[in-house]
Design a protein around this motif. Structure first.
Motif, PDB file in Angstrom:
ATOM      1  N   LEU A 274       0.789  -1.153   0.119  1.00 16.13           N
ATOM      2  CA  LEU A 274      -0.044   0.004   0.055  1.00 16.13           C
ATOM      3  C   LEU A 274       1.058   1.164   0.117  1.00 16.13           C
ATOM      4  O   LEU A 274       1.974   1.373   0.769  1.00 16.13           O
ATOM      5  CB  LEU A 274      -0.950   0.126   1.125  1.00 16.13           C
ATOM      6  N   ALA A 275       0.382   2.296  -0.725  1.00 19.17           N
ATOM      7  CA  ALA A 275       0.925   3.665  -0.436  1.00 19.17           C
ATOM      8  C   ALA A 275      -0.217   4.524   0.236  1.00 19.17           C
ATOM      9  O   ALA A 275      -1.480   4.239   0.000  1.00 19.17           O
ATOM     10  CB  ALA A 275       1.427   4.145  -1.838  1.00 19.17           C
ATOM     11  N   ALA A 276       0.291   5.497   1.081  1.00 18.79           N
ATOM     12  CA  ALA A 276      -0.669   6.225   1.815  1.00 18.79           C
ATOM     13  C   ALA A 276      -0.497   7.802   1.517  1.00 18.79           C
ATOM     14  O   ALA A 276       0.608   8.010   1.656  1.00 18.79           O
ATOM     15  CB  ALA A 276      -0.826   5.844   3.270  1.00 18.79           C
ATOM     16  N   SER A 277      -1.437   8.678   1.181  1.00 25.80           N
ATOM     17  CA  SER A 277      -1.183  10.003   1.050  1.00 25.80           C
ATOM     18  C   SER A 277      -2.243  10.822   2.133  1.00 25.80           C
ATOM     19  O   SER A 277      -3.314  10.273   2.079  1.00 25.80           O
ATOM     20  CB  SER A 277      -1.562  10.609  -0.298  1.00 25.80           C
ATOM     21  N   PHE A 278      -1.517  11.640   2.971  1.00 23.79           N
ATOM     22  CA  PHE A 278      -2.364  12.399   3.879  1.00 23.79           C
ATOM     23  C   PHE A 278      -2.558  13.968   3.458  1.00 23.79           C
ATOM     24  O   PHE A 278      -1.402  14.529   3.323  1.00 23.79           O
ATOM     25  CB  PHE A 278      -1.747  12.190   5.244  1.00 23.79           C
ATOM     26  N   ILE A 279      -3.832  14.286   3.548  1.00 19.52           N
ATOM     27  CA  ILE A 279      -4.085  15.712   3.328  1.00 19.52           C
ATOM     28  C   ILE A 279      -4.552  16.415   4.829  1.00 19.52           C
ATOM     29  O   ILE A 279      -5.454  15.857   5.161  1.00 19.52           O
ATOM     30  CB  ILE A 279      -4.959  16.456   2.379  1.00 19.52           C
ATOM     31  N   LEU A 280      -3.657  16.990   5.329  1.00 23.80           N
ATOM     32  CA  LEU A 280      -3.889  17.545   6.892  1.00 23.80           C
ATOM     33  C   LEU A 280      -4.363  19.041   7.164  1.00 23.80           C
ATOM     34  O   LEU A 280      -3.821  19.578   6.320  1.00 23.80           O
ATOM     35  CB  LEU A 280      -2.809  17.471   7.701  1.00 23.80           C
ATOM     36  N   GLU A 281      -5.292  19.329   7.741  1.00 28.13           N
ATOM     37  CA  GLU A 281      -5.707  20.623   8.016  1.00 28.13           C
ATOM     38  C   GLU A 281      -4.986  21.380   8.950  1.00 28.13           C
ATOM     39  O   GLU A 281      -4.679  20.445  10.288  1.00 28.13           O
ATOM     40  CB  GLU A 281      -7.215  20.859   8.234  1.00 28.13           C
ATOM     41  N   GLU A 282      -4.461  22.532   8.940  1.00 30.69           N
ATOM     42  CA  GLU A 282      -3.698  23.180   9.916  1.00 30.69           C
ATOM     43  C   GLU A 282      -4.624  23.208  11.063  1.00 30.69           C
ATOM     44  O   GLU A 282      -5.957  23.486  11.332  1.00 30.69           O
ATOM     45  CB  GLU A 282      -3.484  24.626   9.465  1.00 30.69           C
TER      46      GLU A 282
ATOM     47  N   VAL B 260      -0.391  -6.443   4.584  1.00 30.25           N
ATOM     48  CA  VAL B 260      -0.106  -5.745   3.497  1.00 30.25           C
ATOM     49  C   VAL B 260       0.257  -4.424   3.970  1.00 30.25           C
ATOM     50  O   VAL B 260      -0.159  -3.586   4.552  1.00 30.25           O
ATOM     51  CB  VAL B 260      -1.598  -5.361   2.603  1.00 30.25           C
ATOM     52  N   PRO B 261       1.935  -4.110   4.027  1.00 33.92           N
ATOM     53  CA  PRO B 261       2.232  -3.040   4.645  1.00 33.92           C
ATOM     54  C   PRO B 261       2.261  -1.730   3.530  1.00 33.92           C
ATOM     55  O   PRO B 261       2.109  -1.751   2.433  1.00 33.92           O
ATOM     56  CB  PRO B 261       4.061  -3.640   4.350  1.00 33.92           C
ATOM     57  N   VAL B 262       2.252  -0.631   4.392  1.00 36.29           N
ATOM     58  CA  VAL B 262       2.230   0.586   3.822  1.00 36.29           C
ATOM     59  C   VAL B 262       3.778   0.666   3.310  1.00 36.29           C
ATOM     60  O   VAL B 262       4.576   1.219   4.441  1.00 36.29           O
ATOM     61  CB  VAL B 262       1.689   1.732   4.721  1.00 36.29           C
ATOM     62  N   VAL B 263       4.219   1.037   2.303  1.00 34.12           N
ATOM     63  CA  VAL B 263       5.425   0.933   1.834  1.00 34.12           C
ATOM     64  C   VAL B 263       6.288   2.640   1.402  1.00 34.12           C
ATOM     65  O   VAL B 263       7.232   2.684   1.173  1.00 34.12           O
ATOM     66  CB  VAL B 263       6.035   0.112   0.772  1.00 34.12           C
ATOM     67  N   THR B 264       5.188   3.309   1.297  1.00 30.90           N
ATOM     68  CA  THR B 264       5.509   4.693   0.854  1.00 30.90           C
ATOM     69  C   THR B 264       4.472   5.571   0.826  1.00 30.90           C
ATOM     70  O   THR B 264       3.213   5.207   1.183  1.00 30.90           O
ATOM     71  CB  THR B 264       6.028   4.858  -0.587  1.00 30.90           C
ATOM     72  N   GLY B 265       4.452   6.964   0.663  1.00 30.43           N
ATOM     73  CA  GLY B 265       3.464   7.746   1.070  1.00 30.43           C
ATOM     74  C   GLY B 265       3.625   9.303   0.793  1.00 30.43           C
ATOM     75  O   GLY B 265       5.006   9.676   0.411  1.00 30.43           O
ATOM     76  N   ASP B 266       2.816  10.162   1.437  1.00 32.58           N
ATOM     77  CA  ASP B 266       3.027  11.405   1.100  1.00 32.58           C
ATOM     78  C   ASP B 266       2.064  12.395   1.918  1.00 32.58           C
ATOM     79  O   ASP B 266       1.076  11.763   2.580  1.00 32.58           O
ATOM     80  CB  ASP B 266       2.704  12.123  -0.458  1.00 32.58           C
ATOM     81  N   THR B 267       2.544  13.606   2.545  1.00 32.10           N
ATOM     82  CA  THR B 267       1.773  14.357   3.572  1.00 32.10           C
ATOM     83  C   THR B 267       2.012  15.814   3.002  1.00 32.10           C
ATOM     84  O   THR B 267       2.870  16.418   2.554  1.00 32.10           O
ATOM     85  CB  THR B 267       2.499  14.181   4.903  1.00 32.10           C
ATOM     86  N   LYS B 268       0.639  16.270   2.730  1.00 34.06           N
ATOM     87  CA  LYS B 268       0.524  17.873   2.609  1.00 34.06           C
ATOM     88  C   LYS B 268      -0.344  18.435   3.778  1.00 34.06           C
ATOM     89  O   LYS B 268      -1.298  17.631   4.275  1.00 34.06           O
ATOM     90  CB  LYS B 268      -0.244  18.026   1.392  1.00 34.06           C
TER      91      LYS B 268
END
Length: 355
Positions: free
Chosen positions: A110-118, A141-149
């Motif tokens: 899995l890949a995971a992308s997070f959009i976080l609110e201030e 099923v491991p999370v192997v990459t991702g992104d955070t904004k």
């Protein structure tokens, strides 16, 4: 989600129209937007199949001897973030693992992308990420990459999570929403509507005599058991947005067939049925996050049902209907009172932001 190829009232008004909540609700408006915008713009042989994932052959030049892989992606915008039976973290793992598994594949990564609110509390973010990690570990099923904004306060809603999964399809397995044939049987792995009713009950602070909890779960183990018993399963899909009704209409349109189900055969928990009556909902259109719909040859149905019931996530499995010839591609239901009605696409928005 598969588009409705015909039956639109009017084309999408791209000049003056605006996005509204129905465009994400799993019904007719969402299907039309996908058909007339996204499919038209991105058209290719994989997207055109309109499954919840894409199956592709790895080039032989990569030394894989033509192995087939799967990719699926899903965004999660649920409100509230925490609910009875789960939260956005576990849901984001289960949802994508299930989309990969509905091709008959074994999910790998899995890949995971997070959009976080201030301003979002770090304690809540930690709770979500740790829940997500547990779900990933339990599923294997491991999370192997991702992104955070991060977006400015007021320009988000706490946290949105997008997950993407990849997997591998066993040799000889050909599962697609276009695989249903007249005479096939339709099965579900358990009770319908648990997730959506749990979310709505919690959101509206409603209390019932018994607790209603989300059914969110990773289904790849159940799918593997089903494939082992019946490698020739024709269709698989998890009935999320738009519920069972949307999934059956997708199968009917993709396969060019009709489907007939029997109301008495569709499993619905009494407390969910009671909550739906109170809230003015139809359980056929309510989302599930830990159930699947399968279509197989009639000769295989008893064996498939036994394999499903032998698995903890399929204990309440049932055969609910059959595929029929119908040039109009209608989904029909024989009611408990002996009548019949069309189970059409959802035309509005029953439950916004439930996954």
């Amino acid at each position: 989600m598969s588009p409705v190829k015909k039956g639109y009232i009017r084309p999408v008004d791209f000049r003056n129209g605006r996005v509204d909540m129905t465009h994400g609700g799993g019904g007719r408006a969402m299907a039309q937007l996908i058909d007339e915008l996204f499919l038209a713009a991105f058209d290719n042989e994989w997207l055109r199949q309109m499954n919840d994932q894409a199956v592709f052959a790895v080039p032989a030049a990569c030394g894989t001897n033509g192995a087939r892989m799967v990719i699926a992606t899903d965004s999660h915008v649920i409100s509230p973030l925490f609910f009875p039976g789960g939260d956005i973290g576990s849901l984001s793992v289960h949802g994508t693992v299930n989309d990969v598994a509905m091709s008959g594949a074994r999910p790998l990564y899995l890949a995971a992308s997070f959009i976080l609110e201030e301003g979002f509390p770090l304690a809540d973010l930690k709770r979500i990420v740790e829940s997500m990690a547990r779900a990933s570990q339990e599923a294997g099923v491991p999370v192997v990459t991702g992104d955070t904004k991060v977006v400015e306060q007021g320009n988000g809603d706490g946290v949105f999570i997008t997950t993407t999964g990849v997997g591998v399809v066993p040799d000889g397995v050909e599962v697609s929403g276009s695989g249903a044939r007249a005479g096939d049987k339709v099965l579900v792995s358990g009770t319908m509507g648990d997730h959506g009713v749990a979310i709505m009950s919690f959101r509206e602070n409603l209390e019932f005599e018994t607790s209603i909890r989300s059914d969110t779960a990773a289904l790849h183990g159940l799918v593997a058991a089903m494939i082992a018993a019946v490698p020739g399963i024709h269709c698989l899909r998890d009935p999320t947005r738009g519920g069972l009704a949307a999934t059956l209409n997708e199968f009917a349109r993709q396969s060019g067939v009709g489907i007939r189900i029997h109301e008495r055969a569709v499993p619905v928990r009494p407390e969910v049925n009671a909550a739906c009556e109170f809230l003015g909902l139809d359980p056929l259109y309510v989302a599930n996050e830990g159930k699947l719909v399968a279509v197989c040859a009639a000769a295989d149905a008893a064996r498939l049902l036994a394999a499903m019931k032998a698995h903890p996530l399929g204990a309440d499995a049932a055969i609910i209907g059959e595929v029929i010839e119908d040039e109009h591609q209608f989904v029909q239901m024989e009611t408990a009172f002996g009548g019949s009605r069309v189970v059409d696409w959802l035309s509005g928005e029953q439950l916004p932001r439930i996954c």
